[in-house]
Design an enzyme around this catalytic site. Sequence first.
Site, PDB file in Angstrom:
ATOM      1  CG  ASP A 297      -2.162   0.863   0.988  1.00 44.66           C
ATOM      2  OD1 ASP A 297      -2.126   1.726   0.090  1.00 44.66           O
ATOM      3  OD2 ASP A 297      -3.162   0.720   1.733  1.00 44.66           O
TER       4      ASP A 297
ATOM      5  CD  GLU B  82      -6.641   5.554   3.081  1.00 45.63           C
ATOM      6  OE1 GLU B  82      -5.784   5.057   3.826  1.00 45.63           O
ATOM      7  OE2 GLU B  82      -6.406   5.908   1.907  1.00 45.63           O
TER       8      GLU B  82
HETATM    9  C1  BGC Z   1      -5.099   3.137   0.500  1.00 47.89           C
HETATM   10  C2  BGC Z   1      -5.248   2.141  -0.634  1.00 47.89           C
HETATM   11  C3  BGC Z   1      -5.085   2.821  -1.973  1.00 47.89           C
HETATM   12  C4  BGC Z   1      -3.779   3.573  -2.006  1.00 47.89           C
HETATM   13  C5  BGC Z   1      -3.489   4.263  -3.323  1.00 47.89           C
HETATM   14  C6  BGC Z   1      -3.895   4.046   0.334  1.00 47.89           C
HETATM   15  O1  BGC Z   1      -3.910   5.115   1.219  1.00 47.89           O
HETATM   16  O2  BGC Z   1      -5.033   2.455   1.728  1.00 47.89           O
HETATM   17  O3  BGC Z   1      -6.488   1.493  -0.538  1.00 47.89           O
HETATM   18  O4  BGC Z   1      -5.166   1.878  -3.000  1.00 47.89           O
HETATM   19  O5  BGC Z   1      -3.784   4.549  -0.975  1.00 47.89           O
HETATM   20  O6  BGC Z   1      -4.253   5.379  -3.498  1.00 47.89           O
END
Ligand code: BGC
Length: 611
Positions: free
Chosen positions: A294, A500
């Site tokens: 990630d 998030e």
């Molecule tokens: C998230 C992921 C995402 C990635 C790219 C991260 O902060 O946890 O789900 O795919 O960012 O944008």
Amino acid sequence: MGEIDMKEYCTYRNPKEPLEARLKDLLSRMTLEEKVGQITQIERRIATANKDIITKFYIGGMLSATGSGPFPDALCSEWADMVNGFQKLAMGTRLGIPLLYGIDAIHGIASIKGATIFPHNIGLGATRDADLVRRIGAATALEVKTSGINCNFAPCVAVCKDPRWGRCYESFSEDTEVVRNMTSIVTGLQGEPPTGHQRGHPFVAGRHNVAACAKHFVGDGGTEGGKNEGNTLLPYNELEKIHMAPFLDCINKGVSMIMPSYSSWNGDKLHANRFLLTDVLKDKLGFKGIVISDWRGIDRLSEPCGSNYRACILSAMESGIDMVMVPYRYDEFFDHLVSLVKSEELPMARIDDAVERILRVKFVAGLFEHPYTEKSWIDSFGCEKHRNLAREAVRKSLVLLKNGKNKPHLPLESKPKKILVAGTHAHNLGFQCGGWTGKWQGLNDENERFPVGTTILEGIIETTGKDTETIYEKEPSEHTLKRDDISLAIVAVGEVPYAESFGDNEKLELPSEITGMVISVAEKFPTLMILISGRALALSPELLDKIEVLIAAWLPGTEGGGIADLVFGDYEFQGRLPITWFRSVDQLSNRTEHMLTDPLFRFGDGLTKYT
Ligand code: BGC
């Protein structure tokens, strides 16, 4: 190593050669630096600032963070020019290896103006319609591919056990079986593997498909207290049964990539978890695609975040991560990884395994033969067919939770002459779409109107036509509340976009002034309340008592007309709760599975117009 003679017979360049032979040939030609470059994924901004980075570091992966296009409000064709431009640089390197270019098209490619934006996963979970979700995957893939992007960081197959989690809406359901059923989206995104397809191997059917990425492995939806990036405390067999099962379905459907979770399992971070990433995911479940970290997932392995970078890279690579979403410290990352191999701290075999997996996906996805998008596909971007599909999804995702006090209020007996439409969410596309739209956190400024679509208000006006006069006031005035010619009020309220950790929320309440506003409207007119939210929210008993109708509409996306279809049209409600609806947040601390003692609404609830 010198230049490759283009005329030389190259096994890897020949699509007629078997995949394994192409892989072996290409790998045998690569230097350590070229291999490390393949493992490195950078964010678009880095390459825009200095395009030479792509060639100098043999970059194998790029991504656009949400909204990170060539310039604000850029259209799809402008994104395509940008991505094709980066791809051209990669294709011009010594070996001509195409880029894997990713984006979070988690409800349509909501980074690009004009895209079709579908309901977020929680709404799709309410539909229980696997075929609909497969079709949404296919439409999304086509819009993504039109932009030149070939990889989608979706689906999120989290099983959200606690609505306090800020990513609850990215989860289809709190129920493992519902999430498993919705993994049909992988087939939509990538296409259907033919019979005889080797289990565990990635599959991408054709030029209109993208490489899908199931995330976040594993247990992201089960953290204590619903804390984002938190800790999931569970015995292995429970982790497997509740949270891992949907990943197995994705693997069986040929998913190309899997992203580990920022979270920990019994105190150990997933990004450095050799047992789960290698022993279980790769060896036991037989996954042959790419394990991609990630965003700054490796930096998070140490405290403070970003310290001890070399050690973090080593432990992530040793655990089984194949591609790293760096996405900014590419030079440090590159130097450390090259030196870790040279010093024999990290075996070359691990690098080869990672690169082989990356190249396998690139070969399977046909990127060597077709690295660029076709401008002629542009007509499909945000097209009517996709918008109708999104509207169908909205209709099927709405859950009717209350219908009348003593007798059903819906269906309406006749077309009302005059209605009031009110509420913060009645005429706001950004609010309707939620997080990961236009920007990472979504469009939470009421005046931003980035997406192209129909608000709830616009959908109502369009559907009711000339027979009904619609008065719209976000906050109805005293004067309006005194009118006696309004026969129905529709009030849309809910959560303001978030993503998030910013969405972690221990209260899960509607602001008191909003509740007060709905009550004051409901005291005056028969009121339909439409709740726009990524999860269940606590609703006051007084409010519940006063409104006639309660509809959970989740985060429906750009096609707000789907809501009017159900209220004024001939369509029937069919959505069913993908989650248990708590009465008060205090209940959440002691829950097991769907079992809340005395919930407000149960998992699976959903009325029809006649009940
Ligand atoms: C998230 C992921 C995402 C990635 C790219 C991260 O902060 O946890 O789900 O795919 O960012 O944008």
